[in-house]
Structure formats: structure tokens, C-alpha cells
Design a protein around this motif. Structure first.
Motif, mmCIF file in Angstrom:
data_model
loop_
_atom_site.group_PDB
_atom_site.id
_atom_site.type_symbol
_atom_site.label_atom_id
_atom_site.label_comp_id
_atom_site.label_asym_id
_atom_site.label_seq_id
_atom_site.Cartn_x
_atom_site.Cartn_y
_atom_site.Cartn_z
ATOM 1 N N PRO A 1 -20.362 18.955 -6.296
ATOM 2 C CA PRO A 1 -19.937 19.647 -5.057
ATOM 3 C C PRO A 1 -20.142 18.838 -3.787
ATOM 4 O O PRO A 1 -19.370 18.994 -2.840
ATOM 5 N N ASP A 2 -21.126 17.996 -3.766
ATOM 6 C CA ASP A 2 -21.355 17.295 -2.488
ATOM 7 C C ASP A 2 -20.727 15.902 -2.423
ATOM 8 O O ASP A 2 -21.046 15.103 -1.543
ATOM 9 N N VAL A 3 -19.833 15.635 -3.356
ATOM 10 C CA VAL A 3 -19.111 14.363 -3.270
ATOM 11 C C VAL A 3 -18.101 14.440 -2.123
ATOM 12 O O VAL A 3 -17.274 15.360 -2.085
ATOM 13 N N THR A 4 -18.195 13.513 -1.214
ATOM 14 C CA THR A 4 -17.264 13.519 -0.070
ATOM 15 C C THR A 4 -16.056 12.627 -0.368
ATOM 16 O O THR A 4 -16.068 11.821 -1.306
ATOM 17 N N THR A 5 -15.068 12.819 0.455
ATOM 18 C CA THR A 5 -13.900 11.938 0.313
ATOM 19 C C THR A 5 -14.294 10.486 0.583
ATOM 20 O O THR A 5 -13.831 9.566 -0.100
ATOM 21 N N ALA A 6 -15.138 10.315 1.565
ATOM 22 C CA ALA A 6 -15.605 8.950 1.860
ATOM 23 C C ALA A 6 -16.245 8.309 0.634
ATOM 24 O O ALA A 6 -16.072 7.118 0.374
ATOM 25 N N ASP A 7 -16.977 9.110 -0.134
ATOM 26 C CA ASP A 7 -17.579 8.576 -1.355
ATOM 27 C C ASP A 7 -16.505 8.045 -2.297
ATOM 28 O O ASP A 7 -16.623 6.955 -2.856
ATOM 29 N N LEU A 8 -15.473 8.825 -2.459
ATOM 30 C CA LEU A 8 -14.414 8.422 -3.394
ATOM 31 C C LEU A 8 -13.664 7.193 -2.892
ATOM 32 O O LEU A 8 -13.287 6.318 -3.672
ATOM 33 N N VAL A 9 -13.436 7.180 -1.584
ATOM 34 C CA VAL A 9 -12.759 6.010 -1.024
ATOM 35 C C VAL A 9 -13.600 4.752 -1.259
ATOM 36 O O VAL A 9 -13.105 3.716 -1.711
ATOM 37 N N LEU A 10 -14.861 4.886 -0.984
ATOM 38 C CA LEU A 10 -15.751 3.742 -1.171
ATOM 39 C C LEU A 10 -15.757 3.300 -2.629
ATOM 40 O O LEU A 10 -15.710 2.101 -2.939
ATOM 41 N N CYS B 1 -4.761 6.991 2.826
ATOM 42 C CA CYS B 1 -5.470 6.987 1.556
ATOM 43 C C CYS B 1 -6.528 8.079 1.538
ATOM 44 O O CYS B 1 -6.672 8.817 0.559
ATOM 45 N N HIS B 2 -7.241 8.138 2.644
ATOM 46 C CA HIS B 2 -8.273 9.163 2.763
ATOM 47 C C HIS B 2 -7.687 10.557 2.531
ATOM 48 O O HIS B 2 -8.232 11.354 1.756
ATOM 49 N N SER B 3 -6.582 10.845 3.192
ATOM 50 C CA SER B 3 -5.973 12.160 3.067
ATOM 51 C C SER B 3 -5.595 12.463 1.630
ATOM 52 O O SER B 3 -5.834 13.558 1.108
ATOM 53 N N PHE B 4 -5.001 11.477 1.008
ATOM 54 C CA PHE B 4 -4.559 11.705 -0.355
ATOM 55 C C PHE B 4 -5.735 11.963 -1.278
ATOM 56 O O PHE B 4 -5.740 12.902 -2.085
ATOM 57 N N ILE B 5 -6.728 11.123 -1.154
ATOM 58 C CA ILE B 5 -7.897 11.312 -2.002
ATOM 59 C C ILE B 5 -8.542 12.660 -1.708
ATOM 60 O O ILE B 5 -9.073 13.331 -2.615
ATOM 61 N N ASP B 6 -8.466 13.050 -0.478
ATOM 62 C CA ASP B 6 -9.034 14.350 -0.124
ATOM 63 C C ASP B 6 -8.354 15.471 -0.905
ATOM 64 O O ASP B 6 -9.011 16.413 -1.370
ATOM 65 N N GLU B 7 -7.063 15.360 -1.067
ATOM 66 C CA GLU B 7 -6.338 16.363 -1.849
ATOM 67 C C GLU B 7 -6.855 16.410 -3.276
ATOM 68 O O GLU B 7 -7.157 17.486 -3.828
ATOM 69 N N LEU B 8 -6.935 15.222 -3.868
ATOM 70 C CA LEU B 8 -7.424 15.158 -5.249
ATOM 71 C C LEU B 8 -8.810 15.770 -5.347
ATOM 72 O O LEU B 8 -9.120 16.536 -6.268
ATOM 73 N N PHE C 1 0.829 -1.201 0.000
ATOM 74 C CA PHE C 1 0.000 0.000 0.000
ATOM 75 C C PHE C 1 0.867 1.255 0.000
ATOM 76 O O PHE C 1 0.612 2.205 -0.749
ATOM 77 N N GLY C 2 1.899 1.242 0.830
ATOM 78 C CA GLY C 2 2.766 2.421 0.931
ATOM 79 C C GLY C 2 3.425 2.756 -0.386
ATOM 80 O O GLY C 2 3.398 3.922 -0.830
ATOM 81 N N SER C 3 3.987 1.725 -1.029
ATOM 82 C CA SER C 3 4.698 2.035 -2.271
ATOM 83 C C SER C 3 3.710 2.473 -3.340
ATOM 84 O O SER C 3 4.001 3.328 -4.174
ATOM 85 N N TRP C 4 2.522 1.881 -3.275
ATOM 86 C CA TRP C 4 1.515 2.294 -4.238
ATOM 87 C C TRP C 4 1.123 3.755 -4.002
ATOM 88 O O TRP C 4 1.035 4.554 -4.938
ATOM 89 N N LEU C 5 0.935 4.094 -2.740
ATOM 90 C CA LEU C 5 0.506 5.448 -2.428
ATOM 91 C C LEU C 5 1.590 6.464 -2.791
ATOM 92 O O LEU C 5 1.282 7.566 -3.296
#
Lengths: 213, 213, 213, 213
Positions: free
Chosen positions: B152-161, B133-140, B77-81
Motif C-alpha cells: 500500500p505505501d509504494v509510491t509512484t516515485a518508487d516505481l519510477v526509480l 512516464c510518472h502519470s502512466f505508472i501512476d495509473e498502473l 520515449f514517446g513511441s515506447w510510452l
DNA sequence: GATGAATGAGGTTTCATTCAT
DNA sequence: TATGAATGAAACCTCATTCAT
């Protein structure tokens, strides 16, 4: 159970069968629960315990653990599909039918580890199940296409894949974020709508258009 | 055993360390491969065999099979991230960054049974991993939001899921329909775009609008 | 245990192997005894107990109960045949060689249920064993024939069959009438001698000479 | 259940008896076949199935699997012995009577695994059977002795043992070399003839004449 | 520190026997 | 009384983990 119950002419043979049938039902019910909770790797003894029968009884009805698992999955799948069919038929609006199908599928199969595992491992409980599911989804797709509501190049395979994919999401969030999958479903459905005009990528991408690695 | 055993000035302890480190690396590499191929339920011996070390060595480095699995998952996971981070930084266009992220994730984690299992079971290899992962996706997400490209109302949790969900789809179709998941990805991304104006359903539905059970 | 024991130059690797080998030997010995006493249907646990190892150890050395049984039978058979060979070579008189062979066979395989079972079920522990036995008996037969001591139309198959047949008799009387089988052996040998001039019946009897039913 | 159920003046109890007797016969017949085919280790259900009765009925007639096995063996043995008796009585020539007895025994008990097993395990189906067999063989032996055809020191025990021994041979070659056992029988009979003048070894060897081990 | 043999609890399945109908 | 479903104690085999060398 109904008023029409035959009080006595039923031969003795029948009553034994009824008991066995009750056991069989108990086993299937317990197995359904246990498999759903823990996945297909649970100890068979747990199922025997939960259904209140001995090991021998269990193996009399299902000669193999795998037989039991498959039977349970097929039954669950069957009753789910029957329900899905009925709802779809009762729904006028094609898009509503599609939406309702996904809703019901994800609600029903939520928290069922064995079902999700079966999607991962075999693409569904059984080839036959997969086929029936495919046919049913194809109907829904055709209705939506005819109404001009669905992206024209969406295939049935796409929708099947989406189902399995979302199932996984539901299982993941089942305990912690119960309602969240609905948002994902909405996003996917919006992506399926005919408002999106760009064509979907070819499933077998041309080597020149795809990136090197 | 003889004096000549220490050809270099390096003390014996250090050479041991190097050896141990090499073993550890071999174990991790082998475990990565084996877990990816067969999932977390493989026999530990297969890993020992493939890494060329004995069982004792393996268990000296990782006190438990689960420890080994977690370590491997975290490293992968780390190297992928890290790779994902680098790519995202190198990509100007926010939407392209988001798209590329999904592409890379699904390409990389395709065929890795252990990773997919970890999403199903724990929502990711580790809470820490999930957090990163959450943090990174949050940036994107933020980048896309700022550019007005994302609903606009897409949350980070949505993207993670969504990530976990698609991962499942990739694994399912990996062997049989290699390219198909890209179509699903496109559909999902289209559903995420800001062209879709309707608000997403509330993740915690109001008790009055949801059914009782 | 002996004075010649190497105190230290033996490498560590060897010592482990030695232990394992000792276990393997213990298992084989115990299995030999137990199978001989109770036949091939005994509980594997009894063998594990008697050999002082755990189930896992037993199954590490012999992946299957049947493997263990076959190994034991082959070994017992092998050492018996080697002994038989040596004795036969050391015996000048052909008839004495034949007699001694039967004596030794029946003495050795007396009380061994597993061996007798193997004769009943497969005509010997293994096809290979049967073959080797056949070859050896053929030598004995040829020597006797050349010396004019054996009935000329006695085939090797006849002698093999006689061996199995007598083995059964030995097992039967083993506990109650220990020496009695020797009388049977003498009778059979007398029947084999070239004094008997009448030809033996054809193994595939003519339909007209055989009775109707 | 209706009045017409008792067409004959025989009371109901008696018809039950008849039914029970028919069942018992069916069980014995089926068990005879099944035990003969597969040996005493077969599943009891196979017998119930083949006899067309339920398990309960089977166990009402025979409280134990072993009881059933013994009953069957005794019956088969009894009818065989009766037949043997009749033939022997009808045969003038003593030697012919002896020969015919062996022929019939081996022909009948050929392919009957349970019988052969019983010889191995208990020296015959039952002590009583063994005794009756012994008596009968003794008659044959006496006749042959009186006619001067049999080796004078051949005991009845020798002949009994020979029977069991040959039975084993027949079973072994039953499927593959159907007629071969007749050759073995001839050899044995030739060994039994009074032409052989050397005395047979003492069954209980004197400690001084026998070897140490 | 490394090795791989040893361990034994636990998993699936069978089958002689009992018991409710 | 006949039925055959139910029972549960083994039997065979696996595999995560420990330990002697």
C-alpha cells in the motif's frame, strides 16, 4: 604525526619521498572528488588545479589519464570493500549483514559518477575488483542461505547485479530525493527473503516458455 | 533549373518540404541507432554519415547536438510510452499489466546507451517525458492498489526509480548475460507485492533518527 | 583568372571541391617548404599558419603529421623522379645521362632537410620510393655498363648509396659553399669510370683480411 | 658524516671534487652512448638514468642539454682526432695514411647518430672541431700531394666534405649492409687519385660560364 | 535547402629546466 | 652538493559548430 616520530635519524631521501607521497595523495584525493562529481570525462587540468600540482607532476605519478582513473577507482573500491568486510564480520545476524552491506555500498558510492560509469561500462572498476566484490557477496549470501533467510535460488550474480542496479538509482536521486533509495532497497530485500517461495526464472529461458517477441 | 523541373503541379516549395522531412526522418533514425549504440558522446559526423546527409543539413534541422539527442530521446520515449499504454489497456489483470510494463520497458530500452545515460544524468530524457512516464505508472499503480495486489505505501516515485534502476542492470548484462535481468525483475516485483506488510521507510527521514552527516 | 574561365555551367559541387583542392595544395606546398627548411620535427602549427588554414583543415586532409610528411616527400620525390626519367630519356650519351641524373638530384634535393632526414632514417621517403629510385638507377647503370663506361662491378646499391651520401654533402654546404658539391660529384664519377680497373672490395669482407678490431 | 668519513688526509672538499669528477665522467660516458644510439633528440632523463645521477647533478655540470651534447661531441671528436693523428704519424706511405684516416673515421663514427646529425646541421660538432679536422686533413693532403699521389687541385675542403658525406652513408647502411660503405670509399679514393687528370670544376663558378639557373 | 570543408578552442601528453629537501 | 620531483609551455590531435558554394 605520532609521538614515535623519528626526529632526525631518518635519511634525507625519506623526506623527499614524503613530499612526493603527499602530492600523490593530493592528486588522488582531488581526482577522486572531481571524477566523482563530473565522471571520467573531465579535463585533467581540473584535477591538476584542484590538487595544486602542475600537469607534469600529475603525469609523473600517473602516466595516463586512464591510469589515474583506474587507480582512484581501485583505491576507493578497496577502502570501501575493507570497510564492508569489517562491518560484515562484526555483525552477528546474517540478514543484518546483508542489509548493512547494501546500505553502506549505496551510501558510499552515492554521487560518485565515475564509479557508476565503471559499473555501466565494465561491470566494475576492474576485473579484479569485480572478482573481490563477487567473493565477498558470496560470503554474505552463504551466511543468509545457511540461516534459511534468503530465497534459495538467488545466485551471487543476482546480488551483484542488484548492487549495480541500485547504485544507479542512488546516483539518480542523490541530489533531489536523498533518502528515497532506501525504500527501493527495502523492496528489493523483501523480494530476496525466503518468504518468497516461487522459483526465479531460468537465466537462459526455454524458447517454448518465453513469448514469441 | 529548366521548366521541366516541376513535373507535378505541386509547387517547388512543397517538394522541398517533402525532401526536408525525409532528411529529418533519416537523421532521427540514424541518430537513434548511433546514440543507442555508442551513447551521447559519439561524434556527430557518424550520425551524418549514417543518415546520408551533410553536416549542414543536420545542423539546419537541429541547431545543436544536444537538441538532436533530446529530440531522438523524446521520440523514442514517446513511441515506447504509446506502446506501453496500449498494452496496459489491453491487459485485464492489473498485476499482469504492471509486470508487462516492466518487461516491455526493459526489453525495449535494453542496449540503448543514450536512454540509460539520460536516466543517470537527468532522471529521464526530459522533464516532460518524466512527467508522462510518472502519470502512466501512476495509473498502473492505482489499478494494482485498488486490486489489493500492491504494497500500500509504494509510491509512484518508487516505481519510477525502480524502472531506471533496472534499466541500468539490463544494459550492464545485455551482452554477457542476456536473460539475467528477468530474475532481478522478479525479485523486485515480489518485493512490491502486498504480501509484504512491513511499511517502507520514510523517504524524508526524521532528523533525529538519521545520523548527523 | 584566365579569359577561358567557365562563368556558370560548372556545377556547384565542383567549385567546392576546387576550393578544398586549393587548400590541400596550399598545405602541401607550405609543408614542403617548412619541412624542407626545418626538417620533420617542426610544429604543425607553423605549416597551418603558412598555408593559411586552420588546424582542423590540415588534419582533415592528412590524418597525421606523419601522413602529411610522407605525402609531401612522396610527391616531391615523384615529381623529381619523373623529371629525372624524362631527362635521362632525352640524353643520348649514357655517361651524360648518369651525370645529369646526379646533378639534377643534388640540385633539387639541396636544402631539403626532410628529404635528407628520410635518407638517414629509412633509406628514402618510402620503401616504394626507394624501389622506384633503385629501378631507375639500375637503368642508368645498365646503359653505362653496356657502353663500357662504368666500372664493371659497380652495383646499383652502390650508386644508390652514393646518391644518399652526396645528398648529405649538398645539404651541408648548401648555404655556405653553394657550388662545392659539384667537385665532390666529379670525384665520385671519376671513381666510377671504367678507367679504374681494380675490383671493389667485397661487401662482406673476409675475416682474415680485415683487421682485428 | 662521522669522523671516519675522511680516511685519508685529503680534506672533504677534495673528496667532493673527486666525486663530482666521477659524476661528470659518468654523465659524459652515458650521454655519449645515448646520443650515439638515438641522436640529439633523446630525453635527457635517459641520460641521467644511464649515468646513475639525478637530473640536478646533470644540470649542475651542464647548464643545458645542448651544452652536454656539445661537450660530448667535442670529446668524442677530440679522442678520435688524437687517434687519427697518431695513426697517420705512424704510417709511412702518404696514400695509406689518407686511406687509413677515412677507414678509421668511418668505422668510429659509424652508428653515432649525434655525430652525423652534427655534420648535417653545423658541418661538424663545433667550429673549433671543424678547424682542427681541417688542419689535420690538410696535412694528409699535403703529404699525398707532395708524393704526387693526389689529384693536384683537390682542396682540403673537398676532403672534409667527402668525410661528412661518407659518414652519412655509413650510418645509413650501418645495420643492414655493414660492409658496403667500403666500396663507396674505394670509389671515392680512386676518384681522388692523381690518375684523374681532368681539373675539378671551379667551386665558385663564373657567372658567364654557369647556366642561368 | 543541401553540402561538406573549414574553423579553432580544448583535450591529452612530453620534456627541458628549476628548486626544495 | 646531489637528488629527483615539480613545473608548465608547447606539441599533437579531436570535434561541435559555422559558412561559402
Amino acid at each position: 604525526m605520532t609521538l614515535a616520530d623519528q626526529p632526525s635519524p631518518t635519511p634525507a631521501k625519506r623526506s623527499r619521498r614524503a613530499d612526493a607521497e603527499r602530492n600523490r595523495a593530493a592528486i588522488i584525493e582531488a581526482a577522486g572528488t572531481v571524477f566523482a562529481e563530473h565522471g571520467g570525462a573531465v579535463d585533467v587540468r581540473e584535477i591538476a588545479r584542484r590538487s595544486g600540482v602542475g600537469m607534469g607532476t600529475l603525469y609523473r605519478h600517473f602516466p595516463t589519464k586512464d591510469d589515474l582513473l583506474l587507480t582512484v577507482l581501485e583505491l576507493q573500491f578497496g577502502s570501501w570493500l575493507a570497510d564492508a568486510h569489517q562491518r560484515a564480520t562484526a555483525t552477528e545476524d546474517p540478514w543484518q549483514a546483508l542489509t548493512g552491506f547494501f546500505e553502506q555500498m549505496l551510501t558510499t558510492q552515492s554521487r560518485n559518477r565515475a564509479v557508476v560509469e565503471s559499473y555501466t561500462t565494465n561491470g566494475g572498476p576492474t576485473p579484479a575488483c569485480a572478482q573481490r566484490c563477487h567473493s565477498f557477496i558470496d560470503e554474505l549470501r552463504t551466511r543468509c542461505l545457511d540461516a534459511g533467510l534468503l530465497r534459495p535460488d538467488v545466485t551471487t550474480a543476482d546480488l551483484v547485479l542488484l548492487s549495480g542496479s541500485l547504485t544507479q538509482a542512488v546516483l539518480t536521486t542523490g541530489d533531489t530525493h536523498p533518502g528515497q533509495w532506501r525504500r527501493l532497497l527495502r523492496i528489493s530485500l523483501d523480494g530476496l527473503s525466503s518468504r518468497n517461495t516461487e522459483p526465479l526464472p531460468d537465466p537462459t529461458p526455454h524458447p517454448d516458455t518465453s513469448r514469441k517477441d
